[in-house]
Motif scaffolding. Structure first.
Motif, PDB file in Angstrom:
ATOM      1  N   LEU A 283       7.340   9.880  -4.898  1.00 12.16           N
ATOM      2  CA  LEU A 283       8.559  10.531  -4.408  1.00 12.16           C
ATOM      3  C   LEU A 283       9.719  10.291  -5.364  1.00 12.16           C
ATOM      4  O   LEU A 283      10.503  11.195  -5.650  1.00 12.16           O
ATOM      5  N   SER A 284       9.826   9.093  -5.846  1.00 14.56           N
ATOM      6  CA  SER A 284      10.902   8.744  -6.757  1.00 14.56           C
ATOM      7  C   SER A 284      10.803   9.552  -8.050  1.00 14.56           C
ATOM      8  O   SER A 284      11.820  10.012  -8.585  1.00 14.56           O
TER       9      SER A 284
ATOM     10  N   GLY B 175      16.362   9.755  -9.815  1.00 14.93           N
ATOM     11  CA  GLY B 175      17.696   9.240  -9.516  1.00 14.93           C
ATOM     12  C   GLY B 175      18.126   9.333  -8.074  1.00 14.93           C
ATOM     13  O   GLY B 175      19.257   8.988  -7.745  1.00 14.93           O
ATOM     14  N   GLN B 176      17.239   9.819  -7.178  1.00 11.64           N
ATOM     15  CA  GLN B 176      17.627   9.991  -5.787  1.00 11.64           C
ATOM     16  C   GLN B 176      16.976   8.990  -4.839  1.00 11.64           C
ATOM     17  O   GLN B 176      17.338   8.943  -3.670  1.00 11.64           O
ATOM     18  N   LEU B 177      16.022   8.197  -5.337  1.00 12.55           N
ATOM     19  CA  LEU B 177      15.330   7.232  -4.482  1.00 12.55           C
ATOM     20  C   LEU B 177      15.230   5.895  -5.199  1.00 12.55           C
ATOM     21  O   LEU B 177      14.711   5.818  -6.313  1.00 12.55           O
ATOM     22  N   LYS B 178      15.755   4.894  -4.564  1.00 17.24           N
ATOM     23  CA  LYS B 178      15.641   3.524  -5.060  1.00 17.24           C
ATOM     24  C   LYS B 178      14.692   2.790  -4.114  1.00 17.24           C
ATOM     25  O   LYS B 178      14.890   2.802  -2.902  1.00 17.24           O
ATOM     26  N   VAL B 179      13.655   2.181  -4.649  1.00 17.98           N
ATOM     27  CA  VAL B 179      12.660   1.482  -3.838  1.00 17.98           C
ATOM     28  C   VAL B 179      12.810  -0.022  -4.057  1.00 17.98           C
ATOM     29  O   VAL B 179      12.812  -0.493  -5.198  1.00 17.98           O
TER      30      VAL B 179
ATOM     31  N   ARG C 114       0.819  -1.210   0.000  1.00 15.64           N
ATOM     32  CA  ARG C 114       0.000   0.000   0.000  1.00 15.64           C
ATOM     33  C   ARG C 114       0.855   1.263   0.000  1.00 15.64           C
ATOM     34  O   ARG C 114       0.396   2.331  -0.400  1.00 15.64           O
ATOM     35  N   CYS C 115       2.108   1.163   0.449  1.00 13.53           N
ATOM     36  CA  CYS C 115       2.998   2.327   0.512  1.00 13.53           C
ATOM     37  C   CYS C 115       3.772   2.552  -0.778  1.00 13.53           C
ATOM     38  O   CYS C 115       4.354   3.619  -0.979  1.00 13.53           O
ATOM     39  N   LEU C 116       3.795   1.556  -1.646  1.00 12.45           N
ATOM     40  CA  LEU C 116       4.599   1.660  -2.871  1.00 12.45           C
ATOM     41  C   LEU C 116       4.183   2.804  -3.797  1.00 12.45           C
ATOM     42  O   LEU C 116       5.065   3.478  -4.349  1.00 12.45           O
TER      43      LEU C 116
END
Length: 166
Positions: free
Chosen positions: A17-18, A23-27, A9-11
């Motif tokens: 945000l990504s 290029g600053q957030l890897k999930v 549910r948070c994805l």
């Protein structure tokens, strides 16, 4: 920033945000308990987390374990969470200390786990199952009738060193 998220549910929020910060957030979708930290991060890193209380200790111990040697920064009111837990939370800041010479982290972990594993037992009882531990106590002059909570960090280090050289 690398985010490990188990709750699907948070994805979508993490994806937004990504996209907002390319290029600053890897999930990584997965369970942090099942992912070795080394598989996600290389070298020294900073960990920020909002952990469920039932897995916080297991993850923290895992992060601090191993060959590298890994404070209360501020309190966080329970109303900051949804749903609010029944307890208050805290932000903890840990600063790694230098690795003590002549000791393997796994050895010290085994000694402290055995020493504190049987609540209120004397060291002679709690360490008897750890080969060489009682002899190491004697070698460094620690009374085996003492309890684990009476030993200083330096005394635990001395026992570990004595076991490494035995």
């Amino acid at each position: 920033v690398t985010a490990i998220e188990r709750d699907r549910r948070c994805l979508p929020a993490l994806a937004e945000l990504s996209e907002a910060f390319p290029g600053q957030l890897k999930v990584i979708e997965g369970d942090a308990l099942e992912l070795p930290l080394a598989s996600v991060m290389s070298g020294p890193c900073h960990i920020a987390s909002n952990l469920p209380y039932n897995v916080g200790t297991a993850l923290l111990i895992g992060w601090l374990s191993g060959q590298d040697w890994p404070r209360l920064a501020m309190k966080v009111h329970r109303s900051a969470f949804t749903p609010p837990p029944k307890v208050m939370s805290a932000i903890v800041h840990l600063t790694p200390a230098a690795m003590p010479e002549g000791i393997k982290a796994a050895r010290l972990e085994a000694i402290t786990a055995a020493a504190f594993g049987q609540r209120r037992k004397m060291l002679r009882q709690s360490l008897k199952g750890l080969p060489g531990a009682l002899a190491a106590l004697e070698a460094v002059g620690i009374d085996p009738a003492r309890r684990a909570e009476t030993l200083s960090v330096d005394e635990f280090l001395a026992v570990a060193r004595a076991m490494e050289t035995a």
